[in-house]
Design an enzyme around this catalytic site. Structure first.
Site, PDB file in Angstrom:
ATOM      1  CB  SER A   1      32.891  41.243  35.662  1.00  0.00           C
ATOM      2  OG  SER A   1      33.679  41.716  34.594  1.00  0.00           O
TER       3      SER A   1
ATOM      4  CG  ASN B   1      34.381  47.580  45.184  1.00  0.00           C
ATOM      5  OD1 ASN B   1      35.015  47.314  46.187  1.00  0.00           O
ATOM      6  ND2 ASN B   1      34.509  46.915  44.047  1.00  0.00           N
TER       7      ASN B   1
ATOM      8  NE  ARG C   1      36.390  44.342  39.232  1.00  0.00           N
ATOM      9  CZ  ARG C   1      36.278  44.021  37.964  1.00  0.00           C
ATOM     10  NH1 ARG C   1      35.941  44.966  37.098  1.00  0.00           N
ATOM     11  NH2 ARG C   1      36.501  42.811  37.535  1.00  0.00           N
TER      12      ARG C   1
END
Lengths: 156, 303
Positions: free
Chosen positions: B230, B238, B234
């Site tokens: 994660s 993004n 992440r």
């Protein structure tokens, strides 16, 4: 977007940069910053102390000033008292001197008067003698009668 | 600004493909732009992939030259600048670059001290490295997307050269860092809790009963693995999304004057918004790393 050797390469470069930062960047920078922190803290403390010292000095100065003023006031008061005293003494002395002079003058006057009286008396005796001489038309022995006349004159 | 003869899809795909250098096996059929076989390799060859398919066929033993190059270059700039400042730093009045660097260091230090309460020489400098490095890699996203690829194409003379300038839009980069963090996490866990303690934490949590051990192990291992995944995804997600928006906006420039002006305004707006995103993502990566390190150090937890 394939997963490949780049993954390992990135992990190795990550480790490398972290190691470099840990070795050469972080401790030096943090050390400098902490040193400055201490410096600033010390500076502030010193400034506080100086402030306190200043306050103390001001208080002391104010106290000194107050004491000096009190002293000055006492001295002025004493001086005034002394002045009044001196004036009084001077007055007293002047009065005494005046009295003394007056007494002396009186004495002198009296003396003068007495002397004048004495003289007058002597002259009266002589005059009386001359008068008597004239009256008696006769020569009276000065030596024999002057004693009498002097006695008479003394009684005047 | 898609070059002539390039479709919209082609333009987008071109921008999303890394410059891969890897090994193609013997007998591999290389295709040209039209899809015809241009050459057949007579032996195993280390080369640069000319198509996305070639890059995929290289398998694991390939490197993304652009990703590694940019991340190494940016990391080196970070190290050199910061080391230079650290070397010349004075405890007196800080000036210019030193103030700026100290601002960042102070910020990182206070953030780390808020979440991490153990004694460790590594965590704070690692947080600094992560924050600045990731921020710089993200910052490449704000360079207009065609500039550096076109410049690279000019320099190499290959108009179809793949060149991605934002390392964090490559999952290899973000997951690579996440793996580094993950390894440190396991290392510190074992160092502070012992192998037994670490295993106990995996096996007897959340249900402290022998019967539940398999279930606990399943839960905890999934949770453990999820952390680096994660963390890496992440950041990647993004930045990848942001990059994609920039690519789509850039497409407007080839759609006429009015669309071009609109695209310019949109690009400006998105770039300004993106300043927030890239800083935030760098910060999030750093904070999560610190939190994971703190979790690896927490021994007093009894379950």
């Amino acid at each position: 977007m394939n997963i490949n050797l780049t993954l390992i390469g990135q992990t190795i470069s990550f480790a490398m940069f972290v190691w470099f930062c840990m070795k050469f960047v972080w401790p030096a920078l943090l050390g400098v910053m902490q040193e400055r922190e201490t410096k600033i803290a010390n500076g502030l403390e010193a400034a506080d102390m100086a402030d306190k010292d200043l306050e103390l000095a001001k208080q002391k100065a104010a106290q000194n000033l107050r004491e000096a003023k009190e002293q000055a006031a006492t001295i002025v008061e004493q001086a005034n008292k002394r002045g009044v005293q001196i004036v009084e003494e001077a007055k007293e002395a002047a009065r005494a001197e005046g009295d003394r002079l007056k007494t002396a003058a009186k004495a002198e006057i009296e003396q003068d008067a007495n002397r004048a009286k004495e003289e007058l008396r002597g002259k009266v005796a002589a005059l009386a003698l001359a008068g008597a001489e004239q009256v008696l038309q006769a020569t009276i022995d000065d030596k024999a009668h002057s004693e009498l006349v002097n006695k008479l004159a003394a009684e005047l | 600004m898609a070059s002539e003869g390039q479709s919209v899809t082609g333009y987008i795909q071109h921008h999303l493909q890394n410059l891969a250098y890897g090994k193609l096996p013997e007998g591999y059929e290389r295709l040209d732009a039209e899809g015809h076989v241009s050459s057949v390799l007579t032996q195993d060859t280390w080369t640069i992939a000319h198509t996305a398919q070639e890059a995929a066929d290289m398998g694991f033993w390939a490197v993304h030259v652009d990703t590694l190059g940019w991340s190494l270059a940016l990391g080196s700039i970070f190290c050199l600048v910061f080391a230079r400042v650290a070397k010349n730093a004075t405890a007196g009045v800080p000036r210019g670059m030193q103030s700026f660097v100290e601002l960042i260091v102070e910020f990182i230090n206070s953030t780390v001290n808020d979440t991490f309460h153990h004694k460790n020489r590594l965590v704070a400098p690692m947080a600094l490295t992560i924050f600045v490095w990731v921020f710089m890699m993200n910052l490449m996203d704000l360079v207009p997307i065609d500039w550096l690829p076109l410049a690279a194409a000019q320099v190499t003379g290959d108009p179809h050269l793949f060149f991605k300038v934002v390392p964090t839009t490559d999952p290899n980069a973000t997951l690579g860092m996440a793996i580094g963090v993950f390894l440190l996490m396991i290392f510190f866990s074992i160092k502070n809790k012992g192998i037994g303690g670490f295993m106990r934490e995996l096996a007897l949590h959340p249900f402290n009963h022998p019967v539940m051990i398999p279930f606990n192990l399943f839960l905890e291992i999934v949770g453990l693995i999820a952390k680096p995944i994660s963390l890496g995804l992440r950041l990647f997600g993004n930045l990848y999304a942001g990059e994609m928006i920039f690519i789509l906006i850039a497409l407007l420039y080839s759609a006429g004057l009015i669309w071009g002006v609109g695209g310019a305004i949109m690009q400006l707006g998105w770039a300004i918004f993106h300043i927030l995103v890239i800083t935030l993502q760098a910060f999030v990566f750093m904070v999560l790393t610190t939190v994971y390190m703190a979790m690896a150090h927490d021994v007093d937890e009894e379950h």
